[in-house]
Scaffold this motif. Sequence first.
Motif, mmCIF file in Angstrom:
data_model
loop_
_atom_site.group_PDB
_atom_site.id
_atom_site.type_symbol
_atom_site.label_atom_id
_atom_site.label_comp_id
_atom_site.label_asym_id
_atom_site.label_seq_id
_atom_site.Cartn_x
_atom_site.Cartn_y
_atom_site.Cartn_z
ATOM 1 N N THR A 154 10.574 -3.344 8.610
ATOM 2 C CA THR A 154 11.485 -2.204 8.479
ATOM 3 C C THR A 154 11.311 -1.531 7.120
ATOM 4 O O THR A 154 11.371 -0.300 7.014
ATOM 5 C CB THR A 154 12.942 -2.657 8.661
ATOM 6 O OG1 THR A 154 13.070 -3.351 9.903
ATOM 7 C CG2 THR A 154 13.892 -1.464 8.656
ATOM 8 N N ARG A 155 11.076 -2.297 6.072
ATOM 9 C CA ARG A 155 10.813 -1.716 4.748
ATOM 10 C C ARG A 155 9.568 -0.830 4.797
ATOM 11 O O ARG A 155 9.563 0.290 4.289
ATOM 12 C CB ARG A 155 10.632 -2.815 3.707
ATOM 13 C CG ARG A 155 11.914 -3.528 3.315
ATOM 14 C CD ARG A 155 11.624 -4.670 2.342
ATOM 15 N NE ARG A 155 11.000 -4.182 1.121
ATOM 16 C CZ ARG A 155 11.670 -3.708 0.070
ATOM 17 N NH1 ARG A 155 12.997 -3.637 0.114
ATOM 18 N NH2 ARG A 155 11.038 -3.307 -1.007
ATOM 19 N N SER A 156 8.522 -1.340 5.416
ATOM 20 C CA SER A 156 7.282 -0.548 5.528
ATOM 21 C C SER A 156 7.545 0.738 6.300
ATOM 22 O O SER A 156 7.075 1.817 5.912
ATOM 23 C CB SER A 156 6.196 -1.370 6.237
ATOM 24 O OG SER A 156 5.854 -2.514 5.499
ATOM 25 N N ALA A 208 0.821 -1.213 0.000
ATOM 26 C CA ALA A 208 0.000 0.000 0.000
ATOM 27 C C ALA A 208 0.855 1.264 0.000
ATOM 28 O O ALA A 208 0.561 2.230 -0.726
ATOM 29 C CB ALA A 208 -0.929 -0.011 1.208
ATOM 30 N N LEU A 209 1.912 1.283 0.797
ATOM 31 C CA LEU A 209 2.767 2.472 0.869
ATOM 32 C C LEU A 209 3.558 2.667 -0.433
ATOM 33 O O LEU A 209 3.756 3.797 -0.883
ATOM 34 C CB LEU A 209 3.716 2.349 2.060
ATOM 35 C CG LEU A 209 3.064 2.540 3.432
ATOM 36 C CD1 LEU A 209 3.977 2.033 4.548
ATOM 37 C CD2 LEU A 209 2.708 4.004 3.676
ATOM 38 N N ALA A 210 4.023 1.578 -1.022
ATOM 39 C CA ALA A 210 4.745 1.686 -2.301
ATOM 40 C C ALA A 210 3.839 2.268 -3.383
ATOM 41 O O ALA A 210 4.258 3.149 -4.153
ATOM 42 C CB ALA A 210 5.273 0.313 -2.714
ATOM 43 N N LYS A 211 2.607 1.804 -3.457
ATOM 44 C CA LYS A 211 1.657 2.331 -4.446
ATOM 45 C C LYS A 211 1.348 3.800 -4.182
ATOM 46 O O LYS A 211 1.238 4.604 -5.120
ATOM 47 C CB LYS A 211 0.367 1.507 -4.421
ATOM 48 C CG LYS A 211 0.513 0.106 -5.004
ATOM 49 C CD LYS A 211 -0.825 -0.624 -4.980
ATOM 50 C CE LYS A 211 -0.717 -1.994 -5.643
ATOM 51 N NZ LYS A 211 -2.019 -2.731 -5.583
ATOM 52 N N GLN A 271 9.390 8.041 4.467
ATOM 53 C CA GLN A 271 9.510 8.862 3.256
ATOM 54 C C GLN A 271 8.229 9.630 2.981
ATOM 55 O O GLN A 271 8.260 10.775 2.514
ATOM 56 C CB GLN A 271 9.871 7.977 2.062
ATOM 57 C CG GLN A 271 10.213 8.757 0.802
ATOM 58 C CD GLN A 271 11.416 9.670 1.004
ATOM 59 O OE1 GLN A 271 12.419 9.257 1.584
ATOM 60 N NE2 GLN A 271 11.324 10.901 0.547
ATOM 61 N N VAL A 272 7.096 9.036 3.278
ATOM 62 C CA VAL A 272 5.822 9.751 3.134
ATOM 63 C C VAL A 272 5.815 10.969 4.050
ATOM 64 O O VAL A 272 5.394 12.063 3.657
ATOM 65 C CB VAL A 272 4.629 8.824 3.457
ATOM 66 C CG1 VAL A 272 3.322 9.629 3.472
ATOM 67 C CG2 VAL A 272 4.526 7.703 2.433
ATOM 68 N N ILE A 311 10.247 2.607 -6.020
ATOM 69 C CA ILE A 311 11.042 1.872 -5.034
ATOM 70 C C ILE A 311 12.034 0.985 -5.765
ATOM 71 O O ILE A 311 11.667 0.219 -6.667
ATOM 72 C CB ILE A 311 10.144 1.001 -4.126
ATOM 73 C CG1 ILE A 311 8.979 1.822 -3.541
ATOM 74 C CG2 ILE A 311 10.977 0.365 -3.016
ATOM 75 C CD1 ILE A 311 9.427 2.950 -2.665
ATOM 76 N N ARG A 312 13.303 1.101 -5.405
ATOM 77 C CA ARG A 312 14.351 0.296 -6.011
ATOM 78 C C ARG A 312 15.279 -0.245 -4.921
ATOM 79 O O ARG A 312 15.325 0.271 -3.810
ATOM 80 C CB ARG A 312 15.174 1.137 -7.007
ATOM 81 C CG ARG A 312 14.378 1.580 -8.238
ATOM 82 C CD ARG A 312 14.089 0.400 -9.147
ATOM 83 N NE ARG A 312 13.415 0.810 -10.371
ATOM 84 C CZ ARG A 312 12.082 0.853 -10.523
ATOM 85 N NH1 ARG A 312 11.298 0.505 -9.499
ATOM 86 N NH2 ARG A 312 11.554 1.223 -11.671
ATOM 87 N N ARG A 313 16.057 -1.264 -5.277
ATOM 88 C CA ARG A 313 17.024 -1.824 -4.350
ATOM 89 C C ARG A 313 18.304 -1.003 -4.354
ATOM 90 O O ARG A 313 18.694 -0.453 -5.385
ATOM 91 C CB ARG A 313 17.377 -3.262 -4.751
ATOM 92 C CG ARG A 313 16.227 -4.244 -4.640
ATOM 93 C CD ARG A 313 16.713 -5.634 -5.011
ATOM 94 N NE ARG A 313 15.674 -6.644 -4.791
ATOM 95 C CZ ARG A 313 15.873 -7.952 -4.921
ATOM 96 N NH1 ARG A 313 17.083 -8.400 -5.274
ATOM 97 N NH2 ARG A 313 14.891 -8.792 -4.705
ATOM 98 N N THR A 314 18.956 -0.959 -3.209
ATOM 99 C CA THR A 314 20.272 -0.333 -3.164
ATOM 100 C C THR A 314 21.268 -1.215 -3.911
ATOM 101 O O THR A 314 21.054 -2.416 -4.090
ATOM 102 C CB THR A 314 20.756 -0.145 -1.713
ATOM 103 O OG1 THR A 314 20.725 -1.409 -1.041
ATOM 104 C CG2 THR A 314 19.872 0.841 -0.960
ATOM 105 N N GLU A 315 22.357 -0.588 -4.330
ATOM 106 C CA GLU A 315 23.391 -1.327 -5.047
ATOM 107 C C GLU A 315 24.139 -2.258 -4.090
ATOM 108 O O GLU A 315 24.186 -2.033 -2.878
ATOM 109 C CB GLU A 315 24.382 -0.345 -5.678
ATOM 110 C CG GLU A 315 23.774 0.566 -6.738
ATOM 111 C CD GLU A 315 23.341 -0.189 -7.976
ATOM 112 O OE1 GLU A 315 23.946 -1.254 -8.259
ATOM 113 O OE2 GLU A 315 22.400 0.268 -8.655
ATOM 114 N N ALA A 316 24.723 -3.300 -4.649
ATOM 115 C CA ALA A 316 25.526 -4.231 -3.848
ATOM 116 C C ALA A 316 26.650 -3.471 -3.160
ATOM 117 O O ALA A 316 27.332 -2.651 -3.784
ATOM 118 C CB ALA A 316 26.094 -5.330 -4.735
#
Length: 468
Positions: free
Chosen positions: A223-225, A180-183, A231-232, A193-198
């Motif tokens: 933790t992701r949520s 829901a938060l990503a949308k 960020q919101v 939303i993207r992944r951080t680099e290695a």
Amino acid sequence: MAVGKLYIGRRVREIREGAKLTQSSFAERLGISTSYLNQIENNQRPMSASVLLLLAERFSVDFSAISTNENDRLLALLVEVLADPVFAAHSPTFQEMKLVVQNAPIFAQALLSCHQAYRRNSEQLASLDDHIGSWATEPTAYEEVRDFFHFVDNYVHDLDTAAESLAETLDIPNNDANVALAKHLEAHHGVRIRRTEAGDDVLRRFDPSSRTLFLNPYLPVATRSFQMAFQVANLEQEERIGKIVESAAFRSADASDVCKAGLRNYFAGAAMLPYQVFLATTKGLRHDLELIATRFGASLEQVAHRLSTLQRPGQKGIPVFFARVDRAGNITKRHSAAKLQFARYGAACPLWNVHRAFESPSRIIRQLAETPDGVRFLCIATELMKSHGGFGTPRPRHAIAVGCEISYARDFVYADGLDLTKKTAYDAIGISCRICERADCPQRAVPPLKSRLRVNRDVREILPYEIF
């Protein structure tokens, strides 16, 4: 001159209705029968001293405000004062107290004055703990912000209701907060939303130019949520947060910045665990931390911390304390809506069960505890380990503690099977050794402030000195 009986049924009814309790629930909290409560509320029986004391302890009732005349006010204050554990060995009957008020009111007033002086001295002694290690220095930015949240009871109404409104719009927790938060971020702010680099060890990184929020791919779901909700807050709540910080009038820009970060965190937690739904769930699940965390897709720490913020006027939850402690005993997070207070400097009491949590990873440890002032608590502690990587990644370990005064213990599943009435079931704990007055504590690290010591060269007990 006779001392009148206290017929205060209307006031008792107002207290009960203000707490939103039925007669049966209110009577159970006071330890009396429903029929007795009904008689009190209808002025068919006077209020007894014991019930007055329970009202004061469990519903923050001001004795003097409910009494009907000067003698009654003096008697009520005397009853309250003599309930202090310092008088435990000399407990007069209610009739004896009435006789003192009737025949020696000046003596009663003198006793009240002495007790007030004693309490002031105790408070001054406790306040020394606030200043040790920081004599003649200004509080740090971190300490200023910590005090700000303490003074607002760890509840920020404007942010809390704004977060609750967002959660209602996104139908959290019925919808997966992660999805829901990503949308919401993409639809309303064009943020992907993207992944951080290695090799990038940050938990969260926002790139304003590309409108991209990078999250560490190894973060737990909760933790992701939380980071997305944070960020919101960054994008939608800055004006509101700015006004709150401005009204706090911090001494430094550093403190303002630290507080803004704390308020964004507050919003994130409140969005994941919206107030009214969370409050109802905690009651329904009897504060079972693991079940609540599963229900909301949150971590145990997020749930425990949120419990300490349930201070909305007219909709308060059970007053609890919450703390996070590292392996050295330092308290890194703390808030208490209960009577339990924490040391501001130095380590916590070693007899507190939060330290035992490190010995039993992933288990919930229960403890019945009593502080030097005679207040009893139900304490729950568990150890947590955080990681966002594989083998060789640092894994910080903390223990969290949450609990309540014993009068609320039945509202917690963790009280089941414990004998709450047995005096020997309670462990004697304190705040910190510097201000704890217990002279016989086997775990004492340093002598208490403002105490004299005596060393007997012919006798060696657990402590190498006597405290008096």
